[in-house]
Design a protein around this motif. Structure first.
Motif, PDB file in Angstrom:
ATOM      1  N   SER A  66       4.424  -1.709   3.916  1.00 41.87           N
ATOM      2  CA  SER A  66       4.450  -1.278   5.312  1.00 41.87           C
ATOM      3  C   SER A  66       4.456   0.232   5.328  1.00 41.87           C
TER       4      SER A  66
ATOM      5  N   THR B 139      -1.175   2.462   9.867  1.00 48.26           N
ATOM      6  CA  THR B 139      -1.724   1.133   9.622  1.00 48.26           C
ATOM      7  C   THR B 139      -3.198   1.209   9.251  1.00 48.26           C
TER       8      THR B 139
ATOM      9  N   VAL C 106       2.023  -7.866   4.448  1.00 45.57           N
ATOM     10  CA  VAL C 106       2.245  -6.702   5.304  1.00 45.57           C
ATOM     11  C   VAL C 106       3.339  -7.017   6.313  1.00 45.57           C
TER      12      VAL C 106
ATOM     13  N   GLU D 297       4.325  -6.196   9.599  1.00 46.96           N
ATOM     14  CA  GLU D 297       3.631  -5.607  10.747  1.00 46.96           C
ATOM     15  C   GLU D 297       4.522  -4.725  11.619  1.00 46.96           C
TER      16      GLU D 297
ATOM     17  N   ILE E 160      -4.490  -4.120  12.162  1.00 50.24           N
ATOM     18  CA  ILE E 160      -3.889  -5.389  11.750  1.00 50.24           C
ATOM     19  C   ILE E 160      -4.916  -6.519  11.834  1.00 50.24           C
TER      20      ILE E 160
ATOM     21  N   GLN F  32      -6.182  -9.114   8.442  1.00 49.52           N
ATOM     22  CA  GLN F  32      -5.736 -10.499   8.360  1.00 49.52           C
ATOM     23  C   GLN F  32      -6.485 -11.337   7.335  1.00 49.52           C
TER      24      GLN F  32
ATOM     25  N   CYS G 213      -4.673 -10.475   3.580  1.00 54.09           N
ATOM     26  CA  CYS G 213      -3.245 -10.500   3.272  1.00 54.09           C
ATOM     27  C   CYS G 213      -2.525 -11.461   4.196  1.00 54.09           C
TER      28      CYS G 213
ATOM     29  N   ILE H  17       0.469 -11.609   7.007  1.00 54.58           N
ATOM     30  CA  ILE H  17       1.149 -10.721   7.947  1.00 54.58           C
ATOM     31  C   ILE H  17       2.475 -11.367   8.348  1.00 54.58           C
ATOM     32  N   THR H  18       3.556 -10.590   8.287  1.00 50.94           N
ATOM     33  CA  THR H  18       4.862 -11.077   8.702  1.00 50.94           C
ATOM     34  C   THR H  18       5.620  -9.922   9.356  1.00 50.94           C
ATOM     35  N   THR H  19       6.906 -10.095   9.574  1.00 47.94           N
ATOM     36  CA  THR H  19       7.733  -9.042  10.164  1.00 47.94           C
ATOM     37  C   THR H  19       8.991  -8.842   9.340  1.00 47.94           C
TER      38      THR H  19
END
Length: 193
Positions: free
Chosen positions: A134, A138, A158, A160, A175, A179, A182, A184-186
């Motif tokens: 991260s 971006t 990643v 996000e 982003i 996609q 990779c 994508i999460t938080t």
């Protein structure tokens, strides 16, 4: 041997600190509005608790800017602005992120953290297979990390909500473009393993 690393990309004072040159401009607005520092610290704490290696990637140049490409649209203004100078406050990792002595330090002179740095050697020596990442921006360092990491056969994740660009639209477009390469999460949902 650990198989994962969390790369925190370009979270240095010149770019993200409220007192830094970019902290007073568009990046700063996005960093504060999206709570990038708080979210990144949460992710770092989770990664450390899981025993995942941490690497801080920083862009920086020698005091005479010998590595700085004069014709680069991104970096050519660094010398004039006096930013990204190694050994100065501006290239230090933001203090709220809690950098520790055992963390890896990857200094880059271009957008990609893979280009002419120690990153590949660290990844190979540590047996890394998965890269969590991260940072800002971006559409520059995060995209470069994802695309180049993907092409080197790493699994990329990643976080996000720990990323931003100079605008929400710039971030969202980046982003969307990532996609395919990779996961994508938080910072809240990520499970470091």
């Amino acid at each position: 041997m650990k198989e994962a690393i969390y790369l925190v990309l370009d979270m240095e004072n010149d770019l993200v600190h409220a007192d830094g040159p970019n902290g007073k401009a568009a990046y700063g607005e996005q960093v504060r509005g999206r709570r990038i520092l708080e979210n990144t610290r949460r992710a770092l704490d989770k990664a450390r608790a899981a025993g995942v290696d941490i690497g801080f990637v920083r862009v920086g140049f020698s005091p005479d800017y010998r590595e700085c490409p004069p014709n680069s649209p991104i970096f050519s203004g660094a010398r004039k602005a006096g930013i990204f100078k190694l050994g100065q406050w501006g290239t230090e990792v933001h203090p709220d992120l809690g950098k520790q002595d055992g963390d890896f330090d990857i200094v880059k002179h271009r957008v990609s953290p893979f280009y002419a740095t120690n990153l590949e050697a660290i990844l190979r020596a540590r047996g890394i297979k998965r890269i969590y990442c991260s940072g800002i921006s971006t559409n520059a360092v995060v995209q470069a990390t994802v695309r180049e990491g993907h092409d080197r056969d790493y699994e990329i994740v990643v976080l996000e909500d720990c990323c931003c660009g100079t605008s929400a639209e710039e971030h969202e477009n980046a982003i969307k473009g990532l996609q395919r390469f990779c996961r994508i999460t938080t910072s809240e949902e990520v499970v470091f393993e």
